[in-house]
Structures are given as structure tokens and as C-alpha cells.
Design a protein around this motif. Structure first.
Motif, short mmCIF file in Angstrom:
data_model
loop_
_atom_site.label_atom_id
_atom_site.label_comp_id
_atom_site.label_asym_id
_atom_site.label_seq_id
_atom_site.Cartn_x
_atom_site.Cartn_y
_atom_site.Cartn_z
N LEU A 196 -41.62 2.57 21.37
CA LEU A 196 -42.60 1.62 20.85
C LEU A 196 -43.96 2.29 20.79
O LEU A 196 -44.38 2.92 21.75
N THR A 197 -44.63 2.14 19.66
CA THR A 197 -45.94 2.75 19.50
C THR A 197 -47.00 1.67 19.53
O THR A 197 -47.13 0.89 18.59
N PRO A 198 -47.76 1.58 20.64
CA PRO A 198 -48.84 0.59 20.73
C PRO A 198 -50.11 1.12 20.06
O PRO A 198 -50.13 2.22 19.49
N ASP A 199 -51.18 0.33 20.15
CA ASP A 199 -52.47 0.71 19.56
C ASP A 199 -52.94 2.10 19.99
O ASP A 199 -53.61 2.79 19.23
N SER A 200 -52.62 2.49 21.21
CA SER A 200 -53.10 3.77 21.73
C SER A 200 -52.54 4.96 20.97
O SER A 200 -53.08 6.05 21.03
N GLY A 201 -51.42 4.75 20.25
CA GLY A 201 -50.81 5.84 19.49
C GLY A 201 -49.76 6.60 20.27
O GLY A 201 -49.00 7.37 19.70
N SER A 202 -49.71 6.41 21.58
CA SER A 202 -48.68 7.07 22.37
C SER A 202 -47.35 6.35 22.14
O SER A 202 -47.32 5.26 21.57
N THR A 203 -46.27 6.94 22.58
CA THR A 203 -44.96 6.29 22.43
C THR A 203 -44.46 5.88 23.80
O THR A 203 -44.39 6.71 24.71
N ASP A 204 -44.17 4.61 23.95
CA ASP A 204 -43.61 4.08 25.19
C ASP A 204 -42.13 3.83 24.98
O ASP A 204 -41.73 3.24 23.97
N ARG A 205 -41.32 4.27 25.92
CA ARG A 205 -39.88 4.04 25.84
C ARG A 205 -39.56 2.69 26.46
O ARG A 205 -40.09 2.33 27.50
N HIS A 206 -38.69 1.93 25.79
CA HIS A 206 -38.26 0.64 26.32
C HIS A 206 -36.78 0.46 26.02
O HIS A 206 -36.32 0.80 24.93
N VAL A 207 -36.05 -0.07 26.99
CA VAL A 207 -34.63 -0.36 26.81
C VAL A 207 -34.48 -1.87 26.69
O VAL A 207 -34.87 -2.61 27.59
N PHE A 208 -33.96 -2.32 25.56
CA PHE A 208 -33.69 -3.73 25.34
C PHE A 208 -32.23 -3.99 25.67
O PHE A 208 -31.34 -3.29 25.18
N VAL A 209 -32.00 -4.97 26.51
CA VAL A 209 -30.64 -5.38 26.85
C VAL A 209 -30.31 -6.58 25.99
O VAL A 209 -31.10 -7.52 25.89
N LEU A 210 -29.15 -6.55 25.34
CA LEU A 210 -28.74 -7.65 24.47
C LEU A 210 -27.38 -8.16 24.90
O LEU A 210 -26.55 -7.40 25.41
N VAL A 211 -27.16 -9.45 24.70
CA VAL A 211 -25.86 -10.07 24.95
C VAL A 211 -25.50 -10.90 23.73
O VAL A 211 -26.38 -11.33 22.98
#
Length: 128
Positions: free
Chosen positions: A100-115
Motif C-alpha cells: 500500500l502506498t500512502p501519501d508519504s510515498g513509501s510502500t507499506d506491506r499489509h496482509v488482508f485475510v479473507l473468508v
């Protein structure tokens, strides 16, 4: 005799190849739906549509967060400007790894769990 053995080997290998192909297609189809659900969720967040994103949450997560609590929590997070899928796996539950790229421009990793709920993939757990 060798011809019979050869035919059996060819049939077994062909059957394994065809079975593997259909297994791959089934898994790819399941993960494509999970990926689409996660992308819809993140796209709603990017568009500042917390109500639509809330509708993509599983019932357990909606039970932990009211719509107002969810909306307020999203407002406190950095604004997402872009996203990238880094991997998907699962059949009855799934994980979608995103950058995910927020306003800061850096990339944050996120794991979405789905069911799967009522035939649809829903984001569950810690949504964002």
C-alpha cells in the motif's frame, strides 16, 4: 507386453497432467475472486468510500467495528494513494499480500485475510 506398458504409462501421465491443469485452474479461479475482493476493498479506501469498504467486511469484523468506528479509524490512517498485489493464496479462506502506498510515498506491506461468506469473499480480521 511393452506396448501395453507404454500405453498405460502414457495414459497415467496424460491423466496426471490433465488433473493438474484443472486443479491449477480451480485454485487460480478461487484466488482471483479473493484478489478482486481485496482490491475492491482497497480501491474503496483510496476513493474515501469507507461505507463501501465497510460493506466488504466479514460479519465477525463488522461485529467488532461499528460503521462509525470503522470510518473514524480509517480517517486516522494515512491516505492510500495506490496499491500493488504481491501474492494471493487460499481456497475457503485466503490471504492477499499487498503493498500500500500512502501519501508519504513509501510502500507499506499489509496482509488482508479473507473468508467466504454466503458465496462472496469478505475482508476479515484487522482490515487496515
Amino acid at each position: 507386453m511393452l506396448i501395453v506398458v507404454g500405453v498405460v504409462v502414457v495414459l497415467c501421465c496424460g491423466g496426471a497432467g490433465i488433473g493438474g491443469f484443472f486443479l491449477y485452474k480451480g485454485i487460480k479461479s478461487a484466488t482471483a475472486s479473493a484478489q478482486q475482493a481485496a482490491e475492491s476493498f482497497v480501491s474503496d479506501l483510496e476513493a474515501d468510500d469507507a461505507d463501501a469498504a465497510y460493506g466488504l467486511l466479514c460479519s465477525d469484523t463488522r461485529g467488532r467495528y461499528t460503521r462509525d468506528t470503522f470510518t473514524q479509524g480509517i480517517a486516522k490512517q494515512p491516505k492510500i494513494r495506490g496499491h500493488e498485489i504481491n501474492g494471493v493464496n487460499g481456497r475457503t479462506s485466503a490471504t492477499v499480500n499487498m503493498g500500500l502506498t500512502p501519501d508519504s510515498g513509501s510502500t507499506d506491506r499489509h496482509v488482508f485475510v479473507l473468508v467466504k461468506e454466503d458465496g462472496s469473499w469478505k475482508v476479515c480480521g484487522q482490515p487496515y
